[in-house]
Design a protein around this motif. Structure first.
Motif, PDB file in Angstrom:
ATOM      1  N   VAL A 174       0.841  -1.203   0.000  1.00 40.72           N
ATOM      2  CA  VAL A 174       0.000   0.000   0.000  1.00 40.72           C
ATOM      3  C   VAL A 174       0.875   1.252   0.000  1.00 40.72           C
ATOM      4  O   VAL A 174       0.673   2.170  -0.804  1.00 40.72           O
ATOM      5  CB  VAL A 174      -0.956   0.007   1.213  1.00 40.72           C
ATOM      6  N   SER A 175       1.858   1.295   0.895  1.00 37.92           N
ATOM      7  CA  SER A 175       2.737   2.469   0.990  1.00 37.92           C
ATOM      8  C   SER A 175       3.511   2.676  -0.308  1.00 37.92           C
ATOM      9  O   SER A 175       3.623   3.799  -0.817  1.00 37.92           O
ATOM     10  CB  SER A 175       3.708   2.301   2.162  1.00 37.92           C
ATOM     11  N   GLN A 176       4.047   1.592  -0.875  1.00 38.43           N
ATOM     12  CA  GLN A 176       4.830   1.710  -2.102  1.00 38.43           C
ATOM     13  C   GLN A 176       3.954   2.137  -3.275  1.00 38.43           C
ATOM     14  O   GLN A 176       4.385   2.913  -4.140  1.00 38.43           O
ATOM     15  CB  GLN A 176       5.496   0.372  -2.422  1.00 38.43           C
ATOM     16  N   SER A 177       2.702   1.689  -3.316  1.00 36.11           N
ATOM     17  CA  SER A 177       1.793   2.080  -4.389  1.00 36.11           C
ATOM     18  C   SER A 177       1.502   3.572  -4.342  1.00 36.11           C
ATOM     19  O   SER A 177       1.392   4.230  -5.383  1.00 36.11           O
ATOM     20  CB  SER A 177       0.484   1.292  -4.287  1.00 36.11           C
ATOM     21  N   ILE A 178       1.380   4.129  -3.138  1.00 34.42           N
ATOM     22  CA  ILE A 178       1.155   5.570  -2.994  1.00 34.42           C
ATOM     23  C   ILE A 178       2.371   6.336  -3.499  1.00 34.42           C
ATOM     24  O   ILE A 178       2.247   7.335  -4.221  1.00 34.42           O
ATOM     25  CB  ILE A 178       0.856   5.916  -1.521  1.00 34.42           C
ATOM     26  N   VAL A 179       3.556   5.874  -3.097  1.00 27.72           N
ATOM     27  CA  VAL A 179       4.798   6.510  -3.540  1.00 27.72           C
ATOM     28  C   VAL A 179       4.875   6.512  -5.061  1.00 27.72           C
ATOM     29  O   VAL A 179       5.190   7.535  -5.687  1.00 27.72           O
ATOM     30  CB  VAL A 179       6.023   5.774  -2.941  1.00 27.72           C
ATOM     31  N   ASN A 180       4.563   5.390  -5.677  1.00 34.99           N
ATOM     32  CA  ASN A 180       4.617   5.303  -7.143  1.00 34.99           C
ATOM     33  C   ASN A 180       3.569   6.194  -7.794  1.00 34.99           C
ATOM     34  O   ASN A 180       3.843   6.864  -8.796  1.00 34.99           O
ATOM     35  CB  ASN A 180       4.406   3.847  -7.581  1.00 34.99           C
TER      36      ASN A 180
END
Length: 691
Positions: free
Chosen positions: A336-342
């Motif tokens: 979830v966190s990495q998807s937001i960053v991307n």
């Protein structure tokens, strides 16, 4: 020379009274130094209007000419604010300051400008060359329609209040400021304002004064987000803790990214169950993006949904669903966190990636115990704290020794102390478990925060601040730590450092009710009682039932020469005089206002004296009240106790607080101030921050 912006005559207009330029010609030298600093700051040449022979004297002898009105068409107005400038008979105040405010309020930009960092600045940029009394501040602020913020060029020593010069030694200056540094600050402030005007005209400056909050709201940062509480759609409503835990961890992950402004947990949780629209929520906390989602947990099985929304147009930037078991929760959280960053196109450093992957409790079942414990520990109810401690012990049994769990147990025992439960025993247990955490991780922020709270409760402000600043170094974006460190800085007299932290808190934890209160107290301990008034009144209006806010409202009214109003307020608002220590202080103040020594003495029970003598701030307050009553021996006794417990704000005690005026001539006070000055000067935190 024309202004950088078409339609304006000058970039800067400097307003002053002629008598402030006599003798050493301070204003003329200031203008020359300012022009040099502007040349270093701007690529273009900046036009400055400065009349070497300004109008002065009585108003009735002068008329405002059309020529002056034209010159006032400038981008930034700098009044040199002195004790003589704030005079209803001053031509500069009436026909320059007032005229500019009126003109700027009606032009295309308005009086207030949005800066690139999202903050708001006033086009009136005062330069203070004397400390002013409350009446002078109120006069100037009545013109501006709000708080008068600027840059100080003031040199202070005991009994000295004069303009700062380039030859002054900042180590001898109680303000700790240096002429060239202040000149650089004002040039940078001018650059920020003009840059904001050149890139994006706005209508913020046209807001009515009464519409402005006590702590000014900033504009939306481009990469900014609030993670709303994940909705619990599990069959068991008791799984709410798991939804909250997932929310916490995503917020924690994203908070490690410097390029992303992330709203804190405490502000985000206020929207649990809210019916507000995405746009309304984003506007309330000043962010662009909103993450919302849901969690379904049945036995060991998980189903998590999440979607990222752009509040500007209510469009979905990204959405996904995740299924798995409890053992997969860390992987899902990272995804979830990495998807937001991307989705937001943020580039992470290797260290930032490590932080997102970091798991202080790497066993998922121990982690589950830790998260379930939190709601019980913060409840202030013995049976709920007992429940939380049992869960933490279960987590230890599963994972083995763990610094974060030990710190959680230290905090639980400290919560017993806060709730008034077997305090001596539980404060020792809190210290014991904090030390166990330190044995595993000497820099663990949670453990340093608990130790800071313990030392503060024991009246040792020095050690409390040592631990609090180490906690903040470990978790620099934690608003709970940040706001309490800010208060510590305020009490010590490091007001600029406190102001900076409070500003950061307002950005990442905008709904924290402590923001206004601590901003007001920072002004108070900096001797700016007139500026403390609005935020302290705003804090009371937000939570009028708070004993702390009741006390500070009453106190700041007295310090602003409104003692009668303070007395009436206390009589109307304080119904239970023995409710807590803040209410006891408020009642003490009530009797001080009326000089009612009989009722005052009735408050001084052994428990009252013991309780308030362990608190350095309360001891100082009582010392100030006794000085106000001209009871010098009692005042000095309480003041010495405050200093013994770490209240060493030298400028405040030695000069700023008017309540202490009755004892400043006493030899005992002078000896005490020598000690305070020495301790204040050698304290390591202040050395790092003030100098």
């Amino acid at each position: 020379m024309a202004s950088l912006i078409q339609g304006y005559e000058y970039d800067i207009f400097v307003s002053y009274r002629q008598k402030d330029n006599k003798g050493d010609r301070w204003v003329s030298e200031f203008i020359e130094a300012l022009k040099i600093e502007l040349d270093k700051t701007f690529k273009e040449e900046i036009s400055v209007y400065f009349d070497v022979n300004p109008h002065d004297g009585l108003l009735e002898t002068h008329d405002v000419t059309a020529s002056l009105n034209e010159k006032l068409k400038c981008l930034v107005f700098i009044p040199i604010v002195s004790r003589t400038y704030c005079d209803p008979k001053s031509f500069a105040l009436e026909h320059e300051f007032k005229a500019f405010v009126e003109l700027a309020s009606r032009d295309q930009f308005g009086l207030k400008i949005r800066l690139h960092d999202g903050n708001v600045a006033n086009r009136v940029l005062p330069v203070y060359i004397h400390d002013l009394d409350n009446a002078d501040f109120r006069l100037c602020e009545s013109v501006l329609g709000g708080v008068l913020r600027g840059v100080e060029f003031i040199y202070k020593e005991p009994g000295v209040n004069r303009p700062l010069t380039r030859l002054d030694n900042e180590k001898k200056n109680l303000n700790g400021t240096k002429y060239l540094n202040q000149m650089n600050r004002i040039a940078n402030a001018i650059e920020d304002i003009i840059s904001g005007m050149r890139t994006e005209p706005g209508d913020y400056g046209n807001l009515p004064a009464e519409g402005m909050p006590a702590v000014e709201k900033t504009y939306t940062q481009e990469k900014s987000i609030i993670v709303l509480p994940f909705e619990n759609i599990s069959p068991d409503p008791d799984q709410e803790y798991f939804s909250e835990g997932l929310t916490d961890e995503v917020i924690s992950d994203l908070s490690h990214i410097p390029d992303l402004l992330v709203i804190s947990r405490s502000s985000a949780m206020t929207f649990r169950g809210s019916r507000s629209t995405i746009k309304e929520i984003a506007e309330k906390v000043n962010v662009r993006y909103v993450l919302e989602g849901s969690v379904r947990k049945a036995s060991n099985n998980l189903r998590i949904t999440a979607q990222l929304i752009d509040s500007v147009n209510d469009s979905h930037i990204w959405a996904d669903k995740y299924t798995g078991t409890l053992e997969d929760v860390f992987d899902i959280q990272e995804k979830v966190s990495q998807s937001i960053v991307n989705a937001l196109k943020i580039k992470l450093s290797s260290r930032e990636r490590e932080k997102i992957h970091e798991r202080p409790i790497d066993n998922v079942f121990a982690y589950d115990c830790y998260k379930r414990a939190y709601s019980g520990i913060i409840s202030y109810r013995k049976e709920r704290i007992d429940y939380g401690l049992n869960l933490l012990q279960k987590g230890l049994d599963i994972a083995g020794e763990n610094a974060v769990i030990y710190a959680g147990m230290a905090f639980a025992y400290f919560q017993y102390v806060n709730a008034g439960i077997d305090q001596e025993k539980n404060i020792k247990k809190a210290e014991e478990y904090a030390q166990k955490a330190f044995n595993l991780d000497p820099e663990l922020a949670k453990a340093h925060f608990v130790m800071g709270c313990i030392y503060a409760l024991n009246g040792n402000l020095g050690k409390a601040m040592d631990h609090a600043t180490r906690a903040l170094a470990g978790k620099p974006e934690d608003p709970e730590i940040m706001i309490w460190v800010a208060l510590g800085y305020s009490i010590f007299g490091a007001n600029e450092a406190a102001k900076s932290l409070i500003s950061r808190c307002i950005k990442i934890d905008p709904l924290n009710p402590l923001n206004d209160s601590f901003a007001g107290r920072n002004y108070f301990f900096g001797g700016k009682f007139h500026l403390a008034l609005d935020p302290l009144l705003a804090a009371y209006n937000l939570t009028p039932e708070s004993g702390m806010n009741q006390f500070w409202k009453a106190l700041i009214l007295v310090y602003n020469d409104r003692a009668g109003e303070a007395y009436e307020f206390i009589c109307e608002s304080v119904k239970d005089p023995g409710r807590d220590t803040w209410t006891q202080l408020t009642m003490f103040l009530k009797y001080v206002i009326k000089r009612d020594k009989d009722n005052l003495n009735s408050l001084l029970t052994p428990d009252f004296i013991k309780t308030h003598k362990t608190n350095p701030q309360n001891s100082y307050n009582i010392a100030a009240f006794y000085s106000y009553l001209d009871e010098k021996e009692k005042s000095l006794e309480w003041l010495e106790n405050a200093v013994d417990h770490g209240f060493i704000n030298y400028p405040f005690l030695n000069e700023y607080d008017p309540f202490l005026e009755n004892i400043r001539g006493e030899e005992r006070f002078k000896i005490l101030m020598k000690r305070v000055k020495h301790e204040w000067g050698r304290y390591e935190v202040l050395k790092r921050i003030i100098r």
